[in-house]
Design a protein around this motif. Structure first.
Motif, mmCIF file in Angstrom:
data_model
loop_
_atom_site.group_PDB
_atom_site.id
_atom_site.type_symbol
_atom_site.label_atom_id
_atom_site.label_comp_id
_atom_site.label_asym_id
_atom_site.label_seq_id
_atom_site.Cartn_x
_atom_site.Cartn_y
_atom_site.Cartn_z
ATOM 1 N N ALA A 14 -4.664 -3.784 2.603
ATOM 2 C CA ALA A 14 -4.839 -5.092 3.446
ATOM 3 C C ALA A 14 -4.972 -4.933 4.869
ATOM 4 O O ALA A 14 -5.764 -5.550 5.612
ATOM 5 N N ARG A 15 -4.054 -3.881 5.401
ATOM 6 C CA ARG A 15 -3.904 -3.854 6.753
ATOM 7 C C ARG A 15 -5.114 -3.064 7.200
ATOM 8 O O ARG A 15 -5.788 -3.125 8.521
ATOM 9 N N TRP A 16 -5.877 -2.339 6.444
ATOM 10 C CA TRP A 16 -7.209 -1.566 7.096
ATOM 11 C C TRP A 16 -8.041 -2.662 7.549
ATOM 12 O O TRP A 16 -8.883 -2.426 8.712
ATOM 13 N N GLU A 17 -8.278 -3.848 7.099
ATOM 14 C CA GLU A 17 -9.104 -4.806 7.476
ATOM 15 C C GLU A 17 -8.630 -5.385 8.965
ATOM 16 O O GLU A 17 -9.677 -5.798 9.537
ATOM 17 N N GLN A 18 -7.543 -5.141 9.372
ATOM 18 C CA GLN A 18 -6.860 -5.577 10.692
ATOM 19 C C GLN A 18 -7.169 -4.219 11.549
ATOM 20 O O GLN A 18 -6.925 -4.652 12.958
ATOM 21 N N ALA A 19 -7.238 -3.301 11.338
ATOM 22 C CA ALA A 19 -7.114 -2.080 11.957
ATOM 23 C C ALA A 19 -8.483 -1.705 12.429
ATOM 24 O O ALA A 19 -9.528 -2.482 11.979
ATOM 25 N N PRO A 20 -8.805 -0.415 13.101
ATOM 26 C CA PRO A 20 -10.193 -0.179 13.461
ATOM 27 C C PRO A 20 -10.999 0.394 12.329
ATOM 28 O O PRO A 20 -11.951 1.095 12.810
ATOM 29 N N ARG A 21 -10.674 0.329 11.178
ATOM 30 C CA ARG A 21 -11.437 0.662 9.995
ATOM 31 C C ARG A 21 -11.599 2.072 9.905
ATOM 32 O O ARG A 21 -12.766 2.590 9.832
ATOM 33 N N ASP A 93 1.849 -5.104 15.919
ATOM 34 C CA ASP A 93 1.712 -5.909 14.806
ATOM 35 C C ASP A 93 2.611 -5.535 13.561
ATOM 36 O O ASP A 93 2.449 -6.181 12.728
ATOM 37 N N ALA A 94 3.000 -4.413 13.598
ATOM 38 C CA ALA A 94 3.761 -3.987 12.604
ATOM 39 C C ALA A 94 5.027 -4.689 11.978
ATOM 40 O O ALA A 94 5.661 -5.258 12.590
ATOM 41 N N ARG A 95 5.064 -4.693 10.815
ATOM 42 C CA ARG A 95 6.009 -5.635 10.247
ATOM 43 C C ARG A 95 6.739 -4.683 9.066
ATOM 44 O O ARG A 95 6.059 -3.783 8.424
ATOM 45 N N ALA A 96 8.072 -5.214 8.545
ATOM 46 C CA ALA A 96 8.661 -4.320 7.535
ATOM 47 C C ALA A 96 7.692 -4.086 6.360
ATOM 48 O O ALA A 96 7.721 -3.231 5.534
ATOM 49 N N ARG A 97 7.054 -5.274 5.766
ATOM 50 C CA ARG A 97 6.045 -5.230 4.685
ATOM 51 C C ARG A 97 5.131 -4.092 4.791
ATOM 52 O O ARG A 97 4.560 -3.631 4.112
ATOM 53 N N ASP A 98 4.612 -3.885 6.293
ATOM 54 C CA ASP A 98 3.476 -3.215 6.525
ATOM 55 C C ASP A 98 3.963 -1.562 6.235
ATOM 56 O O ASP A 98 3.093 -0.889 5.685
ATOM 57 N N TYR A 99 5.201 -1.345 6.754
ATOM 58 C CA TYR A 99 5.731 -0.027 6.305
ATOM 59 C C TYR A 99 6.048 0.315 5.099
ATOM 60 O O TYR A 99 5.712 1.396 4.435
ATOM 61 N N LYS A 100 6.377 -0.621 4.402
ATOM 62 C CA LYS A 100 6.667 -0.639 2.898
ATOM 63 C C LYS A 100 5.035 -0.430 2.138
ATOM 64 O O LYS A 100 4.950 0.675 1.411
ATOM 65 N N ALA A 101 4.245 -1.010 2.489
ATOM 66 C CA ALA A 101 2.829 -0.942 1.922
ATOM 67 C C ALA A 101 2.347 0.487 2.204
ATOM 68 O O ALA A 101 1.802 0.966 1.348
ATOM 69 N N CYS A 102 2.432 1.038 3.348
ATOM 70 C CA CYS A 102 2.106 2.514 3.710
ATOM 71 C C CYS A 102 2.953 3.567 3.278
ATOM 72 O O CYS A 102 2.577 4.707 3.419
ATOM 73 N N PHE A 103 4.202 3.289 2.605
ATOM 74 C CA PHE A 103 5.006 4.184 2.520
ATOM 75 C C PHE A 103 4.516 5.269 1.387
ATOM 76 O O PHE A 103 4.700 6.567 1.565
ATOM 77 N N SER A 104 3.704 5.024 0.346
ATOM 78 C CA SER A 104 2.975 5.857 -0.540
ATOM 79 C C SER A 104 2.417 6.935 0.194
ATOM 80 O O SER A 104 2.458 8.038 -0.211
ATOM 81 N N PHE A 105 1.598 6.707 1.113
ATOM 82 C CA PHE A 105 0.689 7.481 1.897
ATOM 83 C C PHE A 105 1.612 8.394 2.695
ATOM 84 O O PHE A 105 1.497 9.452 2.895
ATOM 85 N N HIS A 106 2.629 7.898 3.381
ATOM 86 C CA HIS A 106 3.733 8.368 4.101
ATOM 87 C C HIS A 106 4.465 9.472 3.461
ATOM 88 O O HIS A 106 4.338 10.766 3.544
ATOM 89 N N SER A 107 4.776 9.029 2.205
ATOM 90 C CA SER A 107 5.478 10.070 1.222
ATOM 91 C C SER A 107 4.582 11.276 0.843
ATOM 92 O O SER A 107 5.075 12.330 0.619
ATOM 93 N N SER A 108 3.587 10.872 0.565
ATOM 94 C CA SER A 108 2.363 11.754 0.043
ATOM 95 C C SER A 108 2.376 13.040 1.285
ATOM 96 O O SER A 108 2.338 14.155 0.679
ATOM 97 N N ASP A 109 2.257 12.754 2.215
ATOM 98 C CA ASP A 109 2.223 13.632 3.604
ATOM 99 C C ASP A 109 3.491 14.463 3.532
ATOM 100 O O ASP A 109 3.410 15.618 3.879
#
Length: 218
Positions: A14-21, A93-109
Motif C-alpha cells: 500500500a505504501r508504494w501508492e504513496q511513494a515515487p512508484r 512519513d514513516a510509521r511503525a506499521r510501515d516498517y512492519k509492512a516492509c520487514f519481510s523485504f528487509h529480512s529477505s535482503d
C-alpha cells in the motif's frame, strides 16, 4: 557498486501508492570485496528524495557524508551493504506499521547477505533513532531507544542464527544540522573500526573490595 535484485513485490504494498512508484530502493554493496572480508550492514530508516531519484541508497548529502567521510576507513576493511528498514516513502512519513509492512523485504535482503557471507564476521550499524528502535523491535523483539542502543554499542545479538555485534550512531542528517555532532559519530565509528580490527576494549567485571572496619585504619 553492486545492487541486490529489487523486490518486485513492493508494487503490491500500500505504501508504494504513496511513494515515487519505483520497486523500492535496492540494497547496495560497496567497499572491500572478497569472501573473507568482514561484512558491515548499514541500515537507515527510509530512503529520501535523492535515493528515490537515483534508486540507490545513501546518495543524498547525508549519504555522501556517510559513505565518503564517516565510513571511508571501514570501506577499506569491510564489504559494506547499505539498506533500509522501509524501502519507500519520505522519511518523515514513516510509521511503525510501515516498517512492519516492509520487514519481510528487509529480512529477505538481510538473509541474502548472510547466505552470501557464511564465514566472515558480520556487523550491523544503525543510523538514527528510528532505525535503532525499529530494528530492535522487529529483529530482537525488544524496545530500545537510540540512547540505550548507543550505550550498548558492540554488544552481540543472535540474529538469524548468527552472532552479530550491533552498533548505533546518529543519523548523518543530524550531523549536517549540527556540525559539532560529528565528533560523537566519529567516536562510534572508531569503536566499530576497533571491533573490525579485533582490538576493541573488552569490558571486565569491577574489582569490588569489601568494606573494612574503621579499626583497620592506620
Amino acid at each position: 557498486m553492486n545492487l541486490l535484485p529489487p523486490q518486485p513485490d513492493c508494487r503490491n504494498c500500500a505504501r508504494w501508492e504513496q511513494a515515487p512508484r519505483n520497486p523500492g530502493v535496492p540494497t547496495t554493496r560497496w567497499g572491500l570485496p572478497g569472501p573473507d572480508a568482514p561484512v558491515l550492514i548499514v541500515i537507515g530508516p527510509t530512503p529520501g528524495y535523492h535515493e528515490h531519484v537515483h534508486n540507490e541508497p545513501f546518495v543524498g548529502k547525508p549519504g555522501r557524508l556517510l559513505r565518503d567521510i564517516l565510513l571511508a576507513e571501514l570501506s577499506t576493511l569491510c564489504t559494506i551493504y547499505g539498506t533500509y528498514l522501509a524501502r519507500c516513502g519520505p522519511e518523515p512519513d514513516a510509521r511503525a506499521r510501515d516498517y512492519k509492512a516492509c520487514f519481510s523485504f528487509h529480512s529477505s535482503d538481510f538473509a541474502a547477505i548472510l547466505d552470501a557471507h557464511p564465514a566472515p564476521q558480520i556487523l550491523v550499524l544503525l543510523l538514527g533513532s528510528d532505525a535503532a528502535s525499529q530494528f530492535h523491535r522487529l529483529h530482537l523483539n525488544t524496545r530500545c531507544s537510540q540512547k540505550d542502543a548507543i550505550s550498548r554499542n558492540g554488544k552481540p545479538h543472535q540474529i538469524a542464527g548468527r552472532t552479530i555485534p550491533v552498533f548505533t550512531t546518529l543519523h548523518p542528517a543530524a550531523v549536517l544540522r549540527n556540525n559539532s555532532l560529528i565528533h560523537t559519530v566519529e567516536d562510534h565509528i572508531e569503536l566499530l573500526i576497533s571491533t573490525v580490527r579485533g582490538c576493541a576494549p573488552v569490558p571486565t567485571d569491577p574489582d569490588i573490595q569489601p568494606p573494612r572496619s574503621p579499626h583497620h585504619l592506620p
